[in-house]
Design a protein around this motif. Structure first.
Motif, PDB file in Angstrom:
ATOM      1  N   ARG A 132      40.850   8.679 -52.230  1.00 59.57           N
ATOM      2  CA  ARG A 132      41.457   9.981 -52.483  1.00 59.57           C
ATOM      3  C   ARG A 132      42.621   9.833 -53.454  1.00 59.57           C
ATOM      4  NH1 ARG A 132      41.845  15.069 -50.560  1.00 59.57           N
ATOM      5  NH2 ARG A 132      43.911  16.050 -50.561  1.00 59.57           N
ATOM      6  N   ASP A 133      43.419   8.775 -53.258  1.00 59.14           N
ATOM      7  CA  ASP A 133      44.553   8.563 -54.143  1.00 59.14           C
ATOM      8  C   ASP A 133      44.082   8.337 -55.581  1.00 59.14           C
ATOM      9  OD1 ASP A 133      47.521   8.145 -54.348  1.00 59.14           O
ATOM     10  OD2 ASP A 133      46.840   6.193 -55.113  1.00 59.14           O
ATOM     11  N   VAL A 134      42.990   7.588 -55.720  1.00 55.24           N
ATOM     12  CA  VAL A 134      42.437   7.364 -57.061  1.00 55.24           C
ATOM     13  C   VAL A 134      42.001   8.687 -57.686  1.00 55.24           C
ATOM     14  CG1 VAL A 134      40.526   6.313 -58.336  1.00 55.24           C
ATOM     15  CG2 VAL A 134      41.765   4.978 -56.618  1.00 55.24           C
ATOM     16  N   ASN A 135      41.320   9.507 -56.877  1.00 50.93           N
ATOM     17  CA  ASN A 135      40.850  10.794 -57.400  1.00 50.93           C
ATOM     18  C   ASN A 135      42.026  11.706 -57.758  1.00 50.93           C
ATOM     19  OD1 ASN A 135      38.152  10.079 -57.078  1.00 50.93           O
ATOM     20  ND2 ASN A 135      38.075  10.888 -54.971  1.00 50.93           N
ATOM     21  N   ILE A 136      43.053  11.719 -56.888  1.00 44.64           N
ATOM     22  CA  ILE A 136      44.217  12.565 -57.152  1.00 44.64           C
ATOM     23  C   ILE A 136      44.936  12.102 -58.423  1.00 44.64           C
ATOM     24  CG2 ILE A 136      46.525  13.160 -56.311  1.00 44.64           C
ATOM     25  CD1 ILE A 136      45.343  13.195 -53.489  1.00 44.64           C
ATOM     26  N   THR A 137      45.073  10.779 -58.550  1.00 37.74           N
ATOM     27  CA  THR A 137      45.725  10.245 -59.753  1.00 37.74           C
ATOM     28  C   THR A 137      44.926  10.603 -61.007  1.00 37.74           C
ATOM     29  OG1 THR A 137      46.632   8.404 -58.469  1.00 37.74           O
ATOM     30  CG2 THR A 137      46.568   8.151 -60.867  1.00 37.74           C
ATOM     31  N   PHE A 138      43.619  10.485 -60.914  1.00 39.03           N
ATOM     32  CA  PHE A 138      42.756  10.803 -62.056  1.00 39.03           C
ATOM     33  C   PHE A 138      42.875  12.287 -62.430  1.00 39.03           C
ATOM     34  CE2 PHE A 138      38.607  12.214 -63.679  1.00 39.03           C
ATOM     35  CZ  PHE A 138      38.489  11.403 -64.791  1.00 39.03           C
ATOM     36  N   ASN A 139      42.819  13.155 -61.403  1.00 40.48           N
ATOM     37  CA  ASN A 139      42.918  14.595 -61.664  1.00 40.48           C
ATOM     38  C   ASN A 139      44.291  14.970 -62.230  1.00 40.48           C
ATOM     39  OD1 ASN A 139      40.308  15.015 -60.724  1.00 40.48           O
ATOM     40  ND2 ASN A 139      41.005  15.434 -58.606  1.00 40.48           N
ATOM     41  N   ALA A 140      45.347  14.378 -61.662  1.00 40.90           N
ATOM     42  CA  ALA A 140      46.697  14.688 -62.148  1.00 40.90           C
ATOM     43  C   ALA A 140      46.866  14.233 -63.583  1.00 40.90           C
ATOM     44  CB  ALA A 140      47.733  14.009 -61.251  1.00 40.90           C
ATOM     45  N   SER A 141      46.334  13.071 -63.907  1.00 37.63           N
ATOM     46  CA  SER A 141      46.435  12.579 -65.282  1.00 37.63           C
ATOM     47  C   SER A 141      45.701  13.494 -66.252  1.00 37.63           C
ATOM     48  CB  SER A 141      45.879  11.156 -65.346  1.00 37.63           C
ATOM     49  OG  SER A 141      45.931  10.659 -66.672  1.00 37.63           O
ATOM     50  N   ASN A 142      44.519  13.961 -65.843  1.00 35.51           N
ATOM     51  CA  ASN A 142      43.753  14.866 -66.715  1.00 35.51           C
ATOM     52  C   ASN A 142      44.472  16.199 -66.888  1.00 35.51           C
ATOM     53  OD1 ASN A 142      41.684  13.033 -67.153  1.00 35.51           O
ATOM     54  ND2 ASN A 142      40.432  13.803 -65.434  1.00 35.51           N
ATOM     55  N   LEU A 143      45.053  16.703 -65.797  1.00 32.84           N
ATOM     56  CA  LEU A 143      45.759  17.987 -65.893  1.00 32.84           C
ATOM     57  C   LEU A 143      46.973  17.886 -66.803  1.00 32.84           C
ATOM     58  CD1 LEU A 143      45.604  19.173 -62.167  1.00 32.84           C
ATOM     59  CD2 LEU A 143      44.312  20.098 -64.108  1.00 32.84           C
ATOM     60  N   ASN A 144      47.660  16.732 -66.766  1.00 28.62           N
ATOM     61  CA  ASN A 144      48.827  16.560 -67.643  1.00 28.62           C
ATOM     62  C   ASN A 144      48.439  16.582 -69.115  1.00 28.62           C
ATOM     63  OD1 ASN A 144      50.884  16.427 -65.745  1.00 28.62           O
ATOM     64  ND2 ASN A 144      50.637  14.209 -65.423  1.00 28.62           N
ATOM     65  N   SER A 145      47.205  16.223 -69.410  1.00 31.15           N
ATOM     66  CA  SER A 145      46.767  16.172 -70.814  1.00 31.15           C
ATOM     67  C   SER A 145      46.152  17.500 -71.275  1.00 31.15           C
ATOM     68  CB  SER A 145      45.740  15.042 -70.996  1.00 31.15           C
ATOM     69  OG  SER A 145      44.582  15.262 -70.199  1.00 31.15           O
ATOM     70  N   MET A 146      46.015  18.475 -70.389  1.00 30.91           N
ATOM     71  CA  MET A 146      45.392  19.751 -70.725  1.00 30.91           C
ATOM     72  C   MET A 146      46.436  20.781 -71.155  1.00 30.91           C
ATOM     73  SD  MET A 146      42.604  20.356 -67.693  1.00 30.91           S
ATOM     74  CE  MET A 146      41.295  19.187 -67.361  1.00 30.91           C
ATOM     75  N   ARG A 147      45.943  21.848 -71.689  1.00 30.97           N
ATOM     76  CA  ARG A 147      46.790  23.014 -71.936  1.00 30.97           C
ATOM     77  C   ARG A 147      47.215  23.568 -70.584  1.00 30.97           C
ATOM     78  NH1 ARG A 147      44.060  27.057 -73.642  1.00 30.97           N
ATOM     79  NH2 ARG A 147      45.843  28.202 -74.560  1.00 30.97           N
TER      80      ARG A 147
END
Length: 207
Positions: A132-147
């Motif tokens: 879950r932590d890996v998924n959360i980190t991945f999602n948070a990283s992607n969101l930071n790179s989005m508009r």
């Protein structure tokens, strides 16, 4: 006259023979060669003699030897009985020890199984948390790179707890340049209020 003398001599001779025979029997009985004590007991008592027993020296020696053998045999049986009792006691102690060892082994096996189950449960929880932590980190990283608008749209589609975990991770990854505050400003006020309430009541979460 001659006939009377002859008869008298014959009677005397017969008496002598009888007396000799009786004396011989008496002597043999005294020596223990024959058994006639019941017959000659009055004679022995009258003469003050002690009769010879029926046991000879050889017979007495044999009896002594037999008695010694019996005594040795009895002692041997006693020793064997004591040895049997010792073996029975030792066997009983060994049986008790084996029972105790079996109980200890069973308890250790139960503890081992319980420990393995706890470790398995912990590993599953840890793996679940890590995944879950890996998924959360991945999602948070992607969101930071989005508009910001696109990131907010994705966040609003999540469950409250998932959104809270992602927002925290995004704020951690963004540091001073974190966009979390700006994302929250783009969300509906009631949804933000609910998120803040849950974050305050449960600062951290494994789920």
């Amino acid at each position: 006259m001659k006939l009377a003398k002859t008869i008298g001599k014959t009677i005397v001779l017969l008496l002598l023979v009888i007396i000799m025979v009786l004396l011989a029997l008496l002597w043999f009985d005294y020596l223990g060669v024959i058994q006639a004590k019941s017959v000659f007991a009055p004679v022995y008592n009258f003469l003050g003699l002690q009769t010879q027993t029926s046991e000879s020296i050889t017979t007495t020696g044999n009896l002594v030897s037999i008695n010694l053998d019996d005594e040795r045999f009895a002692k041997r049986l006693e020793q064997l009985d004591l040895r049997r009792q010792e073996l029975d006691l030792r066997e009983s102690k060994i049986s008790q020890q084996e029972t105790q060892n079996a109980q200890i082994t069973e308890e250790l096996e139960e503890r081992r199984i319980s420990q393995e189950e706890r470790e398995k449960t912990f590993n599953n929880i840890q793996k679940k948390y890590d995944d879950r932590d890996v998924n959360i980190t991945f999602n948070a990283s992607n969101l930071n790179s989005m508009r910001p608008e696109n990131a907010v749209e994705i966040l609003l589609a999540m469950e409250d707890q998932d959104m809270i975990d992602v927002l925290r991770k995004a704020d951690e990854l963004g540091g001073a340049q974190s966009q979390v505050s700006y994302w929250l400003s783009l969300m509906p006020a009631d949804r933000v209020a609910e998120l803040v309430r849950k974050m305050n009541s449960k600062p951290t979460s494994l789920e």
